[in-house]
Structure formats: C-alpha cells, structure tokens
Write a protein that holds these residues in place. Structure first.
Motif, PDB file in Angstrom:
ATOM      1  N   PRO A  63       4.218  23.390  61.684  1.00 44.07           N
ATOM      2  CA  PRO A  63       4.921  23.495  62.953  1.00 44.07           C
ATOM      3  C   PRO A  63       5.030  24.509  63.787  1.00 44.07           C
ATOM      4  O   PRO A  63       5.144  25.638  63.321  1.00 44.07           O
ATOM      5  N   ARG A  66       8.594  27.330  69.624  1.00 47.88           N
ATOM      6  CA  ARG A  66       8.515  28.333  70.576  1.00 47.88           C
ATOM      7  C   ARG A  66       6.972  28.969  70.870  1.00 47.88           C
ATOM      8  O   ARG A  66       6.503  29.030  72.093  1.00 47.88           O
ATOM      9  N   PRO A 277      13.550  35.589  64.752  1.00 45.43           N
ATOM     10  CA  PRO A 277      12.499  34.930  65.618  1.00 45.43           C
ATOM     11  C   PRO A 277      12.782  33.449  65.696  1.00 45.43           C
ATOM     12  O   PRO A 277      11.940  32.896  66.661  1.00 45.43           O
ATOM     13  N   PRO A 279      12.788  29.504  63.695  1.00 47.95           N
ATOM     14  CA  PRO A 279      13.973  28.810  63.639  1.00 47.95           C
ATOM     15  C   PRO A 279      14.569  29.304  62.370  1.00 47.95           C
ATOM     16  O   PRO A 279      14.206  30.093  61.534  1.00 47.95           O
TER      17      PRO A 279
END
Ligand code: CP
Ligand code: NVA
Length: 323
Positions: A63, A66, A277, A279
């Motif tokens: 997944p 960003r 960074p 999540p």
C-alpha cells in the motif's frame, strides 16, 4: 573544462537515464543539486509542460498514500502522464515474470517507479528495463523519502551543515537510506535500536566510508538517550514495516523503551525538529501528542516528497531546459 555541480544543475540532464535504487546511486553533489532544484520548484509552485509526451509507470506491491499521490501529482505538474498499477493488476512474478513485466512496460513508459517487497525485485527490473527504474520503497531502502527528508531538514535548519540527526527505532529501509544520505552530505547520524534490530555492520561500514569523506560521524547504539542527547533532528519510523506484520507483537515488546515521547525528546536540543515518514503508529514509536506539536515537521516532509520527485523526474528524463 570542469563543470561545477551547480552549473550542472542549471544545465540539467546529469541524471538522464539513471536508475535510483539506493540513495548512494547519487553523489553528494547530485543530492545537493536535487534538493536545490526541488526547493526552487516548490518556491515557483507552477505547472509546467516540460515532460509533455512522457509517461511514468507506477507499480505497487504494497500500500501507499504519499508515494503514489506525490509521484502522480509530480508527473502531472510537469506535464507528463501516469499509469498506476496495483499488485492484483500486474501479478508481478505470478501472472508473469518480473523481467517480462518491465520489458513490456519499457515499451509504453519512459520511466518506472516501483514499490516492492524485495529489493532484489528492483535489481531484476533494472536488468531488464530499457527505461530508468526508481525505488519507491523496498525492504532495503527508501531513497525518495531520504531526499524529501534532506529538503525538509535544510528548510528548517537553513542548510545541512553542522547538524546531528538521531534516529530512534528500527534499523529499517527508511533508516538505512537516511543514514547513507546523511553520511554523504555531512550530517552526523546516530541510531538507537534494540539488539538484533540495528543496521547491519556491513551497511554501517559503507556509511562510515562516506562519512569520512564528508567529515561527519556515524554512531549505532542500543541507548536512545545517547543517540538523542543534543540532537538537532529526532527521527523515528514504525517498529513493524510492511511485510513484517507477523512480528508486530514481538516487536511491540522489544521496542517498548524506544518510543519518542516528551521525556526522551527533552534530551535533544530545544529547537530540535521531529520527523517521521508516515504512516505513524501513534502510541507505539511516537507518543500520541508529539506529531502534532510545533516541533513536528511530518506534514512538510510528506509535501516535500512531491517537490523532490519533480526534480528527480525532470533530471532523469533529461528535461531541465526550463530551469
Ligand atoms: N512515507 C511513505 O512512503 O508513505 P506511503 O507508504 O504512504 O507511500
Ligand atoms: N518502514 C516503513 C516505511 C513506510 C513508508 C515500511 O517499510 O513499511
């Protein structure tokens, strides 16, 4: 004639056709010029047509928010087109071999960015692709994140000189790219990880070679307070990375005393910035309130992914005439 890195930046094209699997595929000067280019494009904030007729293919085995969105918007803001492929659509290595997937994609796209479980998959892609391949995160490295991190640091600390970065947590992909980026650009890097979760010695040793050249220091310790004391930048990342979900419970126990919380943060410089960074797993690697505090620059970091990737795409595709 000797051409300075700044002149190369202005003329452009010095990364034309280059793959980016590791941040150390770039020299210190190339990293610096990408950061200057990204800052310049961020300041101009305009849409360009430079990459008109160029196509970026994005492949994700895991997944992403960003990376996917910042690459898509970056390419569109430069006038290019994007094709995004999920694992189910491609069947990378299942429906057909990785080699065949990139051989075919090379005929449609001008550059490929891929997020893979194994770094080896990216190496196979490079071996069989006719177009440049960019690492959009593997189990080994996250070079685009490291570039965005350096841009964010230089914005907040007015450059990269004389800084100390403390990474608290897992010696993972994000930590390794950041270590190499710091060592190449002269930022002191300290990492505190529990036994068994440190960056491997052979990887530290490569970073120490770069650090000797740039005049910076590398420290790996099990003691978070030793790493963070007096640091200008405090960085953390998840304890369990994508693909390691089965280890999550064990990791929560092992890393319990490596949380970035106000007590640990009080040992850093008063004006230290906090980075992640995303999540994030709030309440694990970072206490709930820290990422919302004035010291946190995590949303700027996320934004900067787009700006550094614009500079990167522009240079890799050789279209810097507009700069
Ligand atoms: N930082 C980062 O790479 O985020 P995503 O996993 O959402 O792309
Ligand atoms: N280390 C994390 C970073 C995510 C952006 C992971 O690999 O899942």
């Amino acid at each position: 004639m000797v051409v300075s890195w700044y002149t190369q930046y202005l003329v452009g094209g010095y990364l034309k056709g280059k793959d980016l699997l590791s941040i150390s595929d770039l020299s210190a000067d190339e990293i610096r010029s990408l950061i200057i280019g990204a800052a310049d494009m961020k300041a101009r904030n305009n849409w360009l047509t430079t990459l008109g007729g160029k196509v970026l293919a994005l492949i994700f085995e895991k997944p992403s928010l960003r990376t996917r969105v910042s690459f898509e918007v970056a390419m569109r803001q430069l006038g290019g087109q994007v094709v995004s492929l999920s694992p189910a659509e491609v069947g990378l290595g299942q429906r057909e071999s990785v080699a065949d997937v990139v051989r075919v994609l090379s005929r449609y796209a001008d550059v490929i960015a891929a997020r893979t479980f194994s770094h080896r998959t990216l190496e196979i892609m490079v071996d069989h692709s006719d177009v440049p391949v960019i690492n959009a995160l593997s189990d080994m490295e996250h070079p685009c994140q490291a570039l965005a991190d350096l841009l964010t640091i230089s914005e907040n600390k007015r450059g990269l000189d004389g800084l100390t970065l403390a990474f608290i947590g897992d010696g993972n992909n994000v930590a390794y790219s950041l270590l190499l980026a710091a060592a190449l650009t002269g930022v002191d890097f300290r990492i505190a990880s529990p036994a068994g979760y440190a960056i491997q010695e052979r990887l530290l040793s490569l970073a120490r070679d770069y650090a000797r050249e740039s005049g910076s220091q590398v420290l790996s310790t099990e003691d978070p307070s030793q790493a963070i004391r007096g640091a200008d930048i405090v960085y953390t990342d998840v304890w369990t990375s994508m693909g390691q979900e089965a280890e999550a419970e064990v990791r929560r126990r092992v890393f319990a005393s490596y949380q970035v919380n106000s007590e640990l943060l009080s040992l850093a410089k008063k004006d230290a910035i906090v980075m992640h960074p995303l999540p994030a797993h709030r309440g694990e690697e970072v206490a709930h309130d820290i990422l919302d505090s004035p010291q946190s620059v995590v949303i700027d970091q996320a934004e900067n992914r787009m700006h550094v990737q614009k500079a990167l795409l522009l240079h890799i595709l050789g279209g810097t005439g507009i700069l």
